[in-house]
Design an enzyme around this catalytic site. Structure first.
Site, PDB file in Angstrom:
ATOM      1  N   GLU A  39      -7.245  18.249 -35.401  1.00  0.00           N
ATOM      2  CA  GLU A  39      -8.530  17.558 -35.188  1.00  0.00           C
ATOM      3  C   GLU A  39      -8.398  16.470 -34.127  1.00  0.00           C
ATOM      4  O   GLU A  39      -9.233  16.337 -33.242  1.00  0.00           O
ATOM      5  CB  GLU A  39      -9.020  16.939 -36.500  1.00  0.00           C
ATOM      6  CG  GLU A  39      -9.567  17.957 -37.477  1.00  0.00           C
ATOM      7  CD  GLU A  39      -9.973  17.324 -38.808  1.00  0.00           C
ATOM      8  OE1 GLU A  39     -11.104  17.558 -39.223  1.00  0.00           O
ATOM      9  OE2 GLU A  39      -9.167  16.596 -39.407  1.00  0.00           O
TER      10      GLU A  39
ATOM     11  N   ASN B  75      -6.239  17.772 -45.115  1.00  0.00           N
ATOM     12  CA  ASN B  75      -6.963  17.724 -43.844  1.00  0.00           C
ATOM     13  C   ASN B  75      -6.057  18.005 -42.642  1.00  0.00           C
ATOM     14  O   ASN B  75      -4.986  17.411 -42.538  1.00  0.00           O
ATOM     15  CB  ASN B  75      -7.610  16.351 -43.663  1.00  0.00           C
ATOM     16  CG  ASN B  75      -8.580  16.038 -44.783  1.00  0.00           C
ATOM     17  OD1 ASN B  75      -9.218  16.936 -45.335  1.00  0.00           O
ATOM     18  ND2 ASN B  75      -8.680  14.763 -45.138  1.00  0.00           N
TER      19      ASN B  75
ATOM     20  N   ASN C 213       0.810  -1.220   0.000  1.00  0.00           N
ATOM     21  CA  ASN C 213       0.000   0.000   0.000  1.00  0.00           C
ATOM     22  C   ASN C 213       0.845   1.272   0.000  1.00  0.00           C
ATOM     23  O   ASN C 213       0.557   2.219  -0.731  1.00  0.00           O
ATOM     24  CB  ASN C 213      -0.962  -0.001   1.193  1.00  0.00           C
ATOM     25  CG  ASN C 213      -1.956  -1.150   1.118  1.00  0.00           C
ATOM     26  OD1 ASN C 213      -2.020  -1.858   0.117  1.00  0.00           O
ATOM     27  ND2 ASN C 213      -2.725  -1.340   2.176  1.00  0.00           N
TER      28      ASN C 213
ATOM     29  N   SER D 243      -6.864  13.369 -49.350  1.00  0.00           N
ATOM     30  CA  SER D 243      -8.002  12.511 -49.634  1.00  0.00           C
ATOM     31  C   SER D 243      -7.794  11.922 -51.011  1.00  0.00           C
ATOM     32  O   SER D 243      -7.378  12.607 -51.942  1.00  0.00           O
ATOM     33  CB  SER D 243      -9.282  13.342 -49.595  1.00  0.00           C
ATOM     34  OG  SER D 243     -10.316  12.682 -50.294  1.00  0.00           O
TER      35      SER D 243
ATOM     36  N   TYR E  37      -6.437   2.287   2.354  1.00  0.00           N
ATOM     37  CA  TYR E  37      -6.316   1.741   1.006  1.00  0.00           C
ATOM     38  C   TYR E  37      -7.510   0.840   0.680  1.00  0.00           C
ATOM     39  O   TYR E  37      -7.980   0.075   1.513  1.00  0.00           O
ATOM     40  CB  TYR E  37      -5.010   0.939   0.856  1.00  0.00           C
ATOM     41  CG  TYR E  37      -4.917   0.262  -0.502  1.00  0.00           C
ATOM     42  CD1 TYR E  37      -4.442   0.959  -1.607  1.00  0.00           C
ATOM     43  CD2 TYR E  37      -5.348  -1.050  -0.682  1.00  0.00           C
ATOM     44  CE1 TYR E  37      -4.396   0.355  -2.859  1.00  0.00           C
ATOM     45  CE2 TYR E  37      -5.306  -1.657  -1.932  1.00  0.00           C
ATOM     46  CZ  TYR E  37      -4.827  -0.944  -3.016  1.00  0.00           C
ATOM     47  OH  TYR E  37      -4.792  -1.538  -4.250  1.00  0.00           O
TER      48      TYR E  37
HETATM   49  N1  ARG Z   1      -1.624  -3.385  -7.344  1.00  0.00           N
HETATM   50  C1  ARG Z   1      -2.084  -2.665  -6.207  1.00  0.00           C
HETATM   51  C2  ARG Z   1      -2.529  -1.248  -6.634  1.00  0.00           C
HETATM   52  O1  ARG Z   1      -2.214  -0.866  -7.711  1.00  0.00           O
HETATM   53  C3  ARG Z   1      -0.992  -2.530  -5.205  1.00  0.00           C
HETATM   54  C4  ARG Z   1      -1.458  -2.411  -3.803  1.00  0.00           C
HETATM   55  C5  ARG Z   1      -2.157  -3.649  -3.403  1.00  0.00           C
HETATM   56  N2  ARG Z   1      -2.355  -3.721  -2.010  1.00  0.00           N
HETATM   57  C6  ARG Z   1      -3.145  -4.643  -1.492  1.00  0.00           C
HETATM   58  N3  ARG Z   1      -3.241  -4.670  -0.220  1.00  0.00           N
HETATM   59  N4  ARG Z   1      -3.803  -5.490  -2.222  1.00  0.00           N
HETATM   60  O2  ARG Z   1      -3.191  -0.531  -5.948  1.00  0.00           O
END
Ligand code: ARG
Length: 365
Positions: free
Chosen positions: A291, A286, A111, A278, A318
């Site tokens: 664009e 173009n 995390n 074209s 997280y």
């Molecule tokens: N691949 C995960 C992400 O991009 C990494 C963190 C994952 N952490 C977990 N506790 N599953 O967020």
């Protein structure tokens, strides 16, 4: 039964489709360099603090260096069953140097690791984007300076209003791009702090030295709250917001170039490299590049909304939802970089048809 670092309490293997569905390796492998850079700093800190032996840190750092070389040589095999870039590299490290490789993850969680990787990645991309912005400002300035005597119609409501200098018009975009650069530089300020040390969410009991890691990785300081550290994606949102405004500017300039390069206006000519023809209507040239940039503005707005919606109402800290932050972020980086790069060159090479502009300015009055 399983190659996964977290498989200890699991008795069944992951369903194959679930494995693919939950994996991020297909897109987060682009952060490999930052994952390794962060791990090297972390390993050195662990040894400095006496948490692991210096010889162990040396072995880990050497192993990570070898993995970096493998990835850059294209010989590293990314595995979906190892889910993400963090576990792919960790598993390979253990494969190369043995169980000591497992010590790298001491006092760290994926995390805080992913939060670090994204910050390191975006910091490098921002530096490049700032260079492109500078180049585009240079092209706009050169067009202004090279056409100081060119008079064109100035518009309100797209109705001929007052005669202005073409340079005046170019410098209006110069101001916009200058503010864009200011916004990007501002993103960097809040981005450039170290989240590592937050662990999964509540920090760690190991006597780590966050300030040392921060200095080692070129951060201005450390994040202050561990829950916030692992769940903050404001820096990605700020980048996508700044990018949306930037693309809005490019889409306005695109629109003008499309009008101006039409046969009815004929104020400018875009060089052949930025246009297509074209097969059935040979008179046409173009303005594909403006664009497309006008069109790509939509996906950058979409990425901002994706990210805002992703983060909306997420409880601390997280959540796996946050893995979905990467694709919109990466796509924004790629789109903004590509658009700026091509615009800097296209503006520099654009031919101004001064006589047509002067005649149009005189029309009506
Ligand atoms: N691949 C995960 C992400 O991009 C990494 C963190 C994952 N952490 C977990 N506790 N599953 O967020």
């Amino acid at each position: 039964m399983s190659d996964k670092p977290w498989a200890g309490r699991f008795t069944q293997p992951t369903d194959k489709f679930v494995e693919e569905f939950t994996a991020s390796i297909d897109f987060d492998q682009r952060m490999y360099r930052y994952d390794i850079q962060g791990s090297i700093a972390h390993a050195r800190m662990l040894a400095r603090q006496g948490i692991i032996e210096t010889a162990e840190a040396d072995t880990i750092v050497e192993g990570l260096g070898a993995i970096l070389a493998e990835i850059e040589a294209g010989s590293f095999e990314f595995s979906v069953s190892l889910e993400d870039i963090h576990m792919n590299i960790e598993a390979r490290l253990i494969e190369r140097i043995g169980t000591v490789g497992g010590k790298l993850h001491t006092a760290r969680s994926r995390n805080d690791q992913v939060a670090l990787d994204v910050r390191l990645y975006l910091r490098d991309e921002l530096a490049e984007i700032l260079e492109y912005l500078d180049k585009l400002q240079g092209s706009l300035l050169a067009q202004a300076e090279g056409n100081l005597a060119v008079i064109m119609p100035g518009y309100t409501h797209l109705q001929t209003a007052q005669p202005i200098l073409f340079a005046h018009h170019m410098l209006a975009y110069y101001e916009m791009v200058k503010r864009d650069a200011g916004r990007m530089a501002d993103v960097l300020k809040r981005l450039n702090v170290l989240p590592l040390g937050a662990g999964a969410l509540a920090g760690t009991t190991f006597p780590i030295d966050r300030e040392w890691v921060a200095a080692e990785l070129g951060f201005d300081g450390v994040t202050r709250n561990s829950l916030d550290s692992v769940s903050d994606r404001d820096f990605a949102l700020e980048f996508c917001a700044a990018s949306s405004i930037l693309m809005m500017h490019l889409s306005r300039l695109s629109e003008e170039l499309i009008l101006w390069s039409s046969a009815d206006f004929a104020f400018v000519e875009l060089t052949d490299a930025f246009c297509t023809g074209s097969s059935i209507m040979p008179q046409k040239k173009n303005p594909d590049v403006p664009e497309l940039v006008r069109g790509k503005t939509g996906r950058v707005y979409g990425n901002l909304i994706s990210l805002l919606t992703l983060m909306k109402a997420l409880p601390l800290a997280y959540n796996k939802d946050m893995q979905e932050d990467k694709e919109p972020l990466f796509d924004t980086v790629d789109t903004v970089k590509g658009s700026l790069k091509i615009f800097a060159d296209m503006i520099a090479e654009m031919k101004v048809q001064a006589e047509n502009m002067r005649v149009a300015a005189a029309r009506g009055f």
